[in-house]
Design an enzyme around this catalytic site. Sequence first.
Site, mmCIF file in Angstrom:
data_model
loop_
_atom_site.group_PDB
_atom_site.id
_atom_site.type_symbol
_atom_site.label_atom_id
_atom_site.label_comp_id
_atom_site.label_asym_id
_atom_site.label_seq_id
_atom_site.Cartn_x
_atom_site.Cartn_y
_atom_site.Cartn_z
ATOM 1 C CE1 TYR A 80 22.223 2.703 25.691
ATOM 2 C CE2 TYR A 80 24.244 1.798 24.791
ATOM 3 C CZ TYR A 80 23.018 2.417 24.600
ATOM 4 O OH TYR A 80 22.591 2.738 23.338
ATOM 5 C CG PHE A 132 2.207 -13.256 11.064
ATOM 6 C CD1 PHE A 132 1.021 -13.739 11.586
ATOM 7 C CD2 PHE A 132 2.774 -12.123 11.633
ATOM 8 C CE1 PHE A 132 0.400 -13.103 12.660
ATOM 9 C CE2 PHE A 132 2.163 -11.490 12.710
ATOM 10 C CZ PHE A 132 0.976 -11.973 13.224
ATOM 11 C CG ASP A 223 7.512 -16.344 12.959
ATOM 12 O OD1 ASP A 223 7.647 -16.353 14.197
ATOM 13 O OD2 ASP A 223 6.752 -15.547 12.369
ATOM 14 C CE LYS A 266 1.960 -12.889 18.956
ATOM 15 N NZ LYS A 266 2.164 -12.577 17.544
ATOM 16 N NE ARG A 389 -6.855 -11.352 11.963
ATOM 17 C CZ ARG A 389 -5.679 -10.702 12.035
ATOM 18 N NH1 ARG A 389 -4.559 -11.352 12.198
ATOM 19 N NH2 ARG A 389 -5.635 -9.401 11.931
HETATM 20 C C1 PLP Z 1 2.905 -12.073 16.610
HETATM 21 C C2 PLP Z 1 3.656 -12.699 15.556
HETATM 22 C C3 PLP Z 1 4.708 -12.026 14.908
HETATM 23 C C4 PLP Z 1 5.057 -10.580 15.205
HETATM 24 O O1 PLP Z 1 5.458 -10.414 16.520
HETATM 25 P P1 PLP Z 1 5.254 -9.020 17.286
HETATM 26 O O2 PLP Z 1 5.955 -9.223 18.582
HETATM 27 O O3 PLP Z 1 3.772 -8.818 17.436
HETATM 28 O O4 PLP Z 1 5.871 -7.970 16.455
HETATM 29 C C5 PLP Z 1 5.396 -12.701 13.924
HETATM 30 N N1 PLP Z 1 5.086 -13.963 13.599
HETATM 31 C C6 PLP Z 1 4.081 -14.639 14.188
HETATM 32 C C7 PLP Z 1 3.792 -16.035 13.776
HETATM 33 C C8 PLP Z 1 3.334 -14.037 15.184
HETATM 34 O O5 PLP Z 1 2.331 -14.718 15.763
#
Ligand code: PLP
Length: 480
Positions: A80, A132, A223, A266, A389
């Site tokens: 943990y 986003f 991001d 991603k 979209r």
């Molecule tokens: C998918 C995505 C997110 C959010 O991520 P999650 O893991 O789905 O919560 C934020 N910003 C961008 C650019 C994304 O493609």
Amino acid sequence: MNRVKLFSGEQIPLEMHKPKIVQKIRLVPPERRMQAMEEAGYNNFLLKNEDVFLDMLTDSGVNAMSDAQQAAMMMADDSYAGSQTFTRLERKCQEIFGTRHFLPAHQGRACEHLLAKVLVRPGMIVPTNYHFTTTKAHIVLSGGEVVEAYIPEALETTSTYPFKGNMDVEKLEALIEEHGAEQVAFVRMEAGTNLIGGQPFSLANLAQVRDLCTRYGLILVLDASLLADNLHFIKEREEECRGLTIREITRSIADLVDVIYFSARKLGCARGGGICTNREDLFVKLRELLPLYEGFLTYGGMSVREMEAIAVGLEETMDEDMISQGPQFIAYMVEELQKRCVPVVTPPGGLGCHLNAAEFVDHLPQEQYPAGALAAALYLVSGIRGMERGTMSEARDAEGNEVLADLELLRLAVPRRVYTLSHVKYAIDRITWLYQHRRLIGGLHFVDEPQTLRFFLGRLAPLSPWPEQLVGKFEEDLGC
Ligand SMILES: *Cc1c(COP(=O)(O)O)cnc(C)c1O
């Protein structure tokens, strides 16, 4: 380099990996697809995967892991607190981004939630190159407002502009002047800008944004969810960066920002997320919220197995062969469709191939959800599931009127390392047939429309018996 020229003259992207584990997929016959679409209320989100041949809905959490990632998962340390798994992931982030602190979170939107809670106060703005969905929701929930400063090229579906994800720096400065720097919660740059078609920003543009943030004393947040694609495009399209390695470009980007967060669904081809920073003050504030919303500091809501996979996945992201596979497949798909006059978003981005539904089915008004109708039609003739979209993804205004989307797109995501070139060729073929018979595609209307996020669970119906006619024609052509 994984694009080769065959002796026939044809150029194809070449996979620099081979499948070691596979999943069986099924191509159900058109009659079953008709039935499945009916059952799903003409909403691709409600299709069952057993009825889907190529799942091109999203790139989130569906990228293929490598053998090294799978092997690392077996080494996960379940304790943990103080787990070795956390240390390995923390070190990998430190090494790649040059950031001291790493905070784990269960996915990208969880990072956004924490950042919004710490940085956004009612009345504040967050300027961004493009919003986003989840980011915007969390900023609004904290009483803030997202203000976009995209360049004019961003919304031009047909373009040769290499960096449609750039921030309009003049617009950004005007925003800061207008609202006052103290009302700017932070400035947000999104890599591989998702909603305009996976389009990148340039390193030079990010440096300009940094200068402005420094001048006004503002926090710059990246991001990095779609960073892999952006890295590939910087190396490929930005003259000054040709000679740099992916690792060097990554570090140059990281050095320009105060906070990096990412969805590991991603980036890193696993499931999870995290925040990296060198800012001690921000780290301390974010850290306080972590056990409350995510989990203890060493796992943040993630499975330790996924954390091991992320650490390896981040390292693999530094390999040009790995990160170019998605964009190269997408470029191939876009170029082949262009040759066949099918309207697609250009230049090709990361994430997926985007069909321009506004042009594809230009006989359908936006109120009849052209991108949604195109999504349904493509499934009927191919078993391919894409994502609408467009106007269906918007919400009605307070009076209940439709809010028409800027763009009507059908996104066909190309998950990383998943599909083969024959899958892509099949998609090109069926899309081309559909384009030639586009007049057979009719509109949709809602029969069950949820108040919020209607595109996820809403049910629709065709405005005429066009699906039967389309499938009838398809079967007739297939037979001869
Ligand atoms: C998918 C995505 C997110 C959010 O991520 P999650 O893991 O789905 O919560 C934020 N910003 C961008 C650019 C994304 O493609």
